[in-house]
Design a protein around this motif. Sequence first.
Motif, PDB file in Angstrom:
ATOM      1  N   ALA A 259     -19.184  -8.656  45.376  1.00  0.00           N
ATOM      2  CA  ALA A 259     -18.339  -8.848  44.198  1.00  0.00           C
ATOM      3  C   ALA A 259     -17.003  -8.139  44.365  1.00  0.00           C
ATOM      4  O   ALA A 259     -15.941  -8.703  44.076  1.00  0.00           O
ATOM      5  CB  ALA A 259     -19.057  -8.342  42.951  1.00  0.00           C
ATOM      6  N   VAL A 260     -17.040  -6.910  44.863  1.00  0.00           N
ATOM      7  CA  VAL A 260     -15.805  -6.151  45.059  1.00  0.00           C
ATOM      8  C   VAL A 260     -14.942  -6.785  46.139  1.00  0.00           C
ATOM      9  O   VAL A 260     -13.713  -6.901  45.996  1.00  0.00           O
ATOM     10  CB  VAL A 260     -16.137  -4.683  45.411  1.00  0.00           C
ATOM     11  N   SER A 278     -19.543  -8.326  35.733  1.00  0.00           N
ATOM     12  CA  SER A 278     -20.831  -7.960  36.338  1.00  0.00           C
ATOM     13  C   SER A 278     -20.972  -8.638  37.688  1.00  0.00           C
ATOM     14  O   SER A 278     -20.360  -9.684  37.956  1.00  0.00           O
ATOM     15  CB  SER A 278     -21.986  -8.373  35.432  1.00  0.00           C
ATOM     16  N   SER A 279     -21.793  -8.059  38.540  1.00  0.00           N
ATOM     17  CA  SER A 279     -22.048  -8.637  39.858  1.00  0.00           C
ATOM     18  C   SER A 279     -22.632 -10.039  39.725  1.00  0.00           C
ATOM     19  O   SER A 279     -22.242 -10.960  40.447  1.00  0.00           O
ATOM     20  CB  SER A 279     -23.004  -7.740  40.658  1.00  0.00           C
ATOM     21  N   ALA A 283     -20.891 -13.504  40.958  1.00  0.00           N
ATOM     22  CA  ALA A 283     -21.568 -14.320  41.967  1.00  0.00           C
ATOM     23  C   ALA A 283     -21.443 -15.793  41.618  1.00  0.00           C
ATOM     24  O   ALA A 283     -21.202 -16.643  42.492  1.00  0.00           O
ATOM     25  CB  ALA A 283     -23.040 -13.923  42.068  1.00  0.00           C
ATOM     26  N   GLN A 284     -21.569 -16.103  40.346  1.00  0.00           N
ATOM     27  CA  GLN A 284     -21.428 -17.492  39.913  1.00  0.00           C
ATOM     28  C   GLN A 284     -19.968 -17.930  39.950  1.00  0.00           C
ATOM     29  O   GLN A 284     -19.660 -19.072  40.301  1.00  0.00           O
ATOM     30  CB  GLN A 284     -21.995 -17.629  38.501  1.00  0.00           C
ATOM     31  N   GLY A 293     -30.085 -14.740  49.240  1.00  0.00           N
ATOM     32  CA  GLY A 293     -29.569 -16.062  48.896  1.00  0.00           C
ATOM     33  C   GLY A 293     -29.644 -16.403  47.416  1.00  0.00           C
ATOM     34  O   GLY A 293     -29.223 -17.486  47.020  1.00  0.00           O
ATOM     35  N   SER A 294     -30.136 -15.474  46.591  1.00  0.00           N
ATOM     36  CA  SER A 294     -30.248 -15.738  45.154  1.00  0.00           C
ATOM     37  C   SER A 294     -29.020 -15.218  44.417  1.00  0.00           C
ATOM     38  O   SER A 294     -28.200 -14.486  44.977  1.00  0.00           O
ATOM     39  CB  SER A 294     -31.504 -15.078  44.591  1.00  0.00           C
ATOM     40  N   GLN A 295     -28.907 -15.595  43.144  1.00  0.00           N
ATOM     41  CA  GLN A 295     -27.828 -15.122  42.277  1.00  0.00           C
ATOM     42  C   GLN A 295     -28.425 -14.533  40.994  1.00  0.00           C
ATOM     43  O   GLN A 295     -28.394 -15.151  39.932  1.00  0.00           O
ATOM     44  CB  GLN A 295     -26.864 -16.257  41.935  1.00  0.00           C
TER      45      GLN A 295
END
Length: 318
Positions: A259-260, A278-279, A283-284, A293-295
């Motif tokens: 994210a950063v 938020s992370s 991500a989305q 591999g998940s979000q």
Amino acid sequence: MNVQEALGGNARGPLSGKVALVAGATRGAGRAMAVELGRAGATVYGTGRTTREKVSEVGRATETIEETAELVTEAGKESGGTGVAAVVDHLVPGQVRDLVARIDEEQGRLDVVVNDLWGGDHLVGFGKKLWEHDLEDGLRILRLGLDGHLITATYTLPLLNRGPGGLFIEVTDGTAEFNERYREPVFYDLAKAAPLRIARALAEETREYGTTALCLTPGWLRSEAMLTHFGVTEENWRDGCAKEPHFAISETPVLIGRAVAALAGDADVARWNGKSLSSGGLAQEYGFTDADGSQPDAWRYLTEVQFAGKPADVTGYR
């Protein structure tokens, strides 16, 4: 090509030539943010108090700031990213001032500041009311969660503001919306609300310099300390769900690290000025994933499932 592919596939790295400071980079989210900035090509100064010779009050000797710098350099082999370890106590103004002077002398610029200072979990008396909580511990929590952040901002912002496009990231636990609820005990509540307000204030104070200030939170962070708490490793972390089923929504530090890196590489990052992020939300927005591999969208899950009293079920949340 999405952001994650760009961060991993550019020979020089999208942040090549950029200089970042991650304050509080010894372990957990701070280490991951430093590593991912390095992977994207930045020169990253990571600060911490635990070294191979001395352990901080947190009491974990297994992670050191020197190791973080080595991990950053390793991650940056293909992109030109480099890690620099700096032993700094951010509650000592002179040490922070000297670090910024060093960065200015060695690099002549500072593009990204991540204010990830904390180290107060061991002091928090969860379940205790204000008058029951150890006062000395409580005031130390505020020193770690508020004073250190303000001292760091005071000394880094003049260098960050020198060129337009600087990015200042406050790190906390919880989004602005989630933290409208009480995060017991009082000292923890104040410590985790403060970065949100600092980011909002600095967004106004730095606007004329072209600097973006925002606040970022991970979800349920599966840090080294959290894994220890649940008696698991990253390889068998799901065994922790037997103790707490909602642990299934947890995320690795990689997610907030990505994210950063995505924020630092976004030419339009100013649209987030003053915001609470938020992370999982980023991500989305940017299209990156956690290491598996998940979000995971932890804060929506916590609100809609865990705090709503529903059985643990991460379907639709990661």
